[in-house]
Design a protein around this motif. Structure first.
Motif, PDB file in Angstrom:
ATOM      1  N   LYS A 195       4.096   6.219  -5.040  1.00 35.31           N
ATOM      2  CA  LYS A 195       4.202   6.459  -6.477  1.00 35.31           C
ATOM      3  C   LYS A 195       3.263   7.584  -6.897  1.00 35.31           C
ATOM      4  O   LYS A 195       3.561   8.332  -7.819  1.00 35.31           O
ATOM      5  CB  LYS A 195       3.852   5.200  -7.263  1.00 35.31           C
ATOM      6  N   CYS A 196       2.120   7.670  -6.229  1.00 39.55           N
ATOM      7  CA  CYS A 196       1.104   8.681  -6.558  1.00 39.55           C
ATOM      8  C   CYS A 196       1.374  10.014  -5.891  1.00 39.55           C
ATOM      9  O   CYS A 196       0.757  11.018  -6.239  1.00 39.55           O
ATOM     10  CB  CYS A 196      -0.275   8.191  -6.123  1.00 39.55           C
ATOM     11  N   ASP A 197       2.250  10.025  -4.917  1.00 39.00           N
ATOM     12  CA  ASP A 197       2.490  11.228  -4.123  1.00 39.00           C
ATOM     13  C   ASP A 197       3.466  12.145  -4.851  1.00 39.00           C
ATOM     14  O   ASP A 197       4.666  11.945  -4.820  1.00 39.00           O
ATOM     15  CB  ASP A 197       3.033  10.848  -2.752  1.00 39.00           C
ATOM     16  N   THR A 198       2.944  13.168  -5.491  1.00 39.27           N
ATOM     17  CA  THR A 198       3.800  14.104  -6.221  1.00 39.27           C
ATOM     18  C   THR A 198       4.168  15.308  -5.381  1.00 39.27           C
ATOM     19  O   THR A 198       5.011  16.092  -5.768  1.00 39.27           O
ATOM     20  CB  THR A 198       3.103  14.586  -7.502  1.00 39.27           C
ATOM     21  N   VAL A 199       3.556  15.434  -4.189  1.00 39.09           N
ATOM     22  CA  VAL A 199       3.801  16.592  -3.336  1.00 39.09           C
ATOM     23  C   VAL A 199       5.111  16.454  -2.584  1.00 39.09           C
ATOM     24  O   VAL A 199       5.916  17.371  -2.541  1.00 39.09           O
ATOM     25  CB  VAL A 199       2.642  16.795  -2.337  1.00 39.09           C
ATOM     26  N   ALA A 200       5.333  15.291  -1.957  1.00 45.97           N
ATOM     27  CA  ALA A 200       6.528  15.097  -1.140  1.00 45.97           C
ATOM     28  C   ALA A 200       7.228  13.815  -1.559  1.00 45.97           C
ATOM     29  O   ALA A 200       6.609  12.773  -1.665  1.00 45.97           O
ATOM     30  CB  ALA A 200       6.160  15.014   0.336  1.00 45.97           C
ATOM     31  N   VAL A 201       8.509  13.901  -1.781  1.00 45.36           N
ATOM     32  CA  VAL A 201       9.314  12.736  -2.104  1.00 45.36           C
ATOM     33  C   VAL A 201      10.046  12.340  -0.846  1.00 45.36           C
ATOM     34  O   VAL A 201      10.749  13.137  -0.238  1.00 45.36           O
ATOM     35  CB  VAL A 201      10.314  13.041  -3.243  1.00 45.36           C
ATOM     36  N   GLU A 202       9.878  11.088  -0.431  1.00 44.50           N
ATOM     37  CA  GLU A 202      10.480  10.600   0.801  1.00 44.50           C
ATOM     38  C   GLU A 202      11.563   9.590   0.452  1.00 44.50           C
ATOM     39  O   GLU A 202      11.272   8.440   0.149  1.00 44.50           O
ATOM     40  CB  GLU A 202       9.419   9.975   1.693  1.00 44.50           C
TER      41      GLU A 202
ATOM     42  N   PHE B  25       0.848  -1.196   0.000  1.00 47.22           N
ATOM     43  CA  PHE B  25       0.000   0.000   0.000  1.00 47.22           C
ATOM     44  C   PHE B  25       0.878   1.237   0.000  1.00 47.22           C
ATOM     45  O   PHE B  25       0.673   2.163  -0.779  1.00 47.22           O
ATOM     46  CB  PHE B  25      -0.871   0.054   1.257  1.00 47.22           C
ATOM     47  N   ARG B  26       1.834   1.246   0.930  1.00 42.73           N
ATOM     48  CA  ARG B  26       2.706   2.413   1.076  1.00 42.73           C
ATOM     49  C   ARG B  26       3.458   2.678  -0.220  1.00 42.73           C
ATOM     50  O   ARG B  26       3.513   3.814  -0.698  1.00 42.73           O
ATOM     51  CB  ARG B  26       3.675   2.215   2.242  1.00 42.73           C
ATOM     52  N   GLN B  27       4.024   1.643  -0.781  1.00 44.26           N
ATOM     53  CA  GLN B  27       4.787   1.813  -2.010  1.00 44.26           C
ATOM     54  C   GLN B  27       3.893   2.330  -3.136  1.00 44.26           C
ATOM     55  O   GLN B  27       4.269   3.250  -3.862  1.00 44.26           O
ATOM     56  CB  GLN B  27       5.431   0.508  -2.423  1.00 44.26           C
TER      57      GLN B  27
END
Length: 161
Positions: free
Chosen positions: A139-146, A133-135
């Motif tokens: 991939k969809c999170d364009t706001v913050a790159v962790e 789920f997290r992974q």
């Protein structure tokens, strides 16, 4: 409601509340936010404040307030970032070890409460599913790159590599 998204969100809320209660009653003289921040510093020792805030999903100023309190207690140190003179690297102090152990005990207690009735195989399945789920959501999170989340082993577990 038993949709997957609702269940995951509700379980996260309940685990957070259980953790907050345990930290409050453990006598550690930390708030739950300070305890979470210290655990994140331990996981990302030497990271910038902005990276810690991003990983926690909090505003940098909120994390800064937690770090101020942790620094006042001698649990962390802010050191200059050699690559960016405006930034500080957050480091655990030697005094943090006992506090991290105490917080880890409380985390373990919450986890044991949450997983009652689940054998080790079921716990492994839940862990595997949540890593996927997290992974997928990262991939969809364009706001913050962790950067340090989603290890190669996790990507392989989810069949991404």
């Amino acid at each position: 409601m038993d949709s997957l998204a609702f269940l995951v969100t509700d379980c996260a809320r309940l685990m957070r509340a259980a953790f907050e209660r345990r930290i409050l009653t453990a006598g550690l003289e930390l708030t739950a936010g300070e305890a979470r921040t210290l655990i994140q510093v331990a996981a990302m020792n030497g990271s910038r404040q902005l990276d810690i805030a991003s990983r926690m999903g909090l505003e940098p100023m909120t994390v800064s307030a937690f770090l101020d309190k942790l620094q006042a207690r001698g649990l962390i140190e802010r050191q200059p970032d050699p690559c960016d003179r405006r930034a500080k690297r957050i480091m655990l102090s030697d005094a943090a070890e006992d506090m991290i152990k105490a917080i880890s005990i409380e985390i373990g207690a919450v986890q044991r409460e949450a997983t009652q009735g689940l054998d080790h195989g079921a716990q492994d399945n839940v862990r595997h599913a949540l890593k996927c789920f997290r992974q997928n959501l990262q991939k969809c999170d364009t706001v913050a790159v962790e950067p340090e989340i989603g290890t190669v082993a996790e990507r392989k577990e989810c069949g991404a590599e």
